[in-house]
Design an enzyme around this catalytic site. Structure first.
Site, PDB file in Angstrom:
ATOM      1  N   CYS A   1      21.887   5.596  -6.701  1.00 61.79           N
ATOM      2  CA  CYS A   1      22.065   4.089  -6.231  1.00 61.79           C
ATOM      3  C   CYS A   1      23.453   4.549  -5.651  1.00 61.79           C
ATOM      4  CB  CYS A   1      22.701   3.882  -7.729  1.00 61.79           C
ATOM      5  SG  CYS A   1      20.817   3.503  -8.566  1.00 61.79           S
TER       6      CYS A   1
ATOM      7  N   HIS B   1      16.163   2.068 -10.791  1.00 62.08           N
ATOM      8  CA  HIS B   1      17.156   1.611 -11.669  1.00 62.08           C
ATOM      9  C   HIS B   1      17.431   0.753 -11.443  1.00 62.08           C
ATOM     10  CE1 HIS B   1      19.372   6.622 -12.347  1.00 62.08           C
ATOM     11  NE2 HIS B   1      17.828   6.145 -12.880  1.00 62.08           N
TER      12      HIS B   1
ATOM     13  N   CYS C   1      25.152   5.649 -10.125  1.00 60.91           N
ATOM     14  CA  CYS C   1      24.428   7.408 -10.302  1.00 60.91           C
ATOM     15  C   CYS C   1      24.530   7.153  -8.932  1.00 60.91           C
ATOM     16  CB  CYS C   1      23.672   7.059 -10.653  1.00 60.91           C
ATOM     17  SG  CYS C   1      21.873   6.517 -10.238  1.00 60.91           S
TER      18      CYS C   1
ATOM     19  N   GLU D   1      19.917  -1.057 -10.032  1.00 57.94           N
ATOM     20  CA  GLU D   1      19.854  -1.195  -7.766  1.00 57.94           C
ATOM     21  C   GLU D   1      19.327  -0.735  -6.891  1.00 57.94           C
ATOM     22  OE1 GLU D   1      23.297   0.630 -10.665  1.00 57.94           O
ATOM     23  OE2 GLU D   1      20.949   0.566 -10.881  1.00 57.94           O
TER      24      GLU D   1
END
Length: 148
Positions: A85, A52, A82, A54
């Site tokens: 993250c 991801h 999420c 992040e």
């Protein structure tokens, strides 16, 4: 830079994800008003479910800083983090998270969960939400519409 300017940089980063069929999410890490990391989703590109934006930005920021302890950092992301993250931001001791669009399916900082402000955890972070939310949501809406 103000929050809108930072989010515009994150949106530019998010656009790069579309080139390799990844969901267009961009993230930055800022320390002392300097962008030290800028990444986008790379799950499709790398085959890594943890890639991801992040997570990648936090990894780069830790490498840049020479420490995993990013207590003076701000994480800026186009989509509400999420659970993975948000957990990474907590573990890195990020002091502030700024995000654009809320995520009704996986949002872990306001929408479904509030991990960054849970007093049961050993760290909390300030959250600023809804920065350029329409633009951040539109890039995602367009991405998924193009695939239907």
């Amino acid at each position: 830079m103000n929050d809108d300017e930072l989010m515009r940089l994150a949106l530019l980063e998010a656009e790069k994800a579309v080139q390799h069929e990844d969901v267009p999410v961009g993230a930055l890490v800022i320390v002392n008003d300097v962008v030290i990391a800028s990444r986008h989703n790379e799950r499709q590109l790398t085959g890594d479910p943890t890639a991801h934006a992040e997570i990648l930005a936090l990894r780069d920021a830790a490498s840049h800083s020479g420490t995993w302890y990013l207590d003076d950092a701000t994480l800026v992301t186009t989509l509400e983090p999420c659970p993975m993250c948000a957990g990474a931001a907590l573990n890195a001791r990020v002091s502030h998270v700024i995000f654009g669009a809320h995520d009704p399916k996986a949002g872990a900082t306001e929408t479904l969960y509030n991990l960054l402000d849970d007093p049961r955890l050993n760290h909390q972070a300030k959250v600023t939400s809804g920065i350029l939310a329409a633009e951040c949501g539109e890039i995602l809406t367009q991405f998924f519409a193009d695939r239907r």
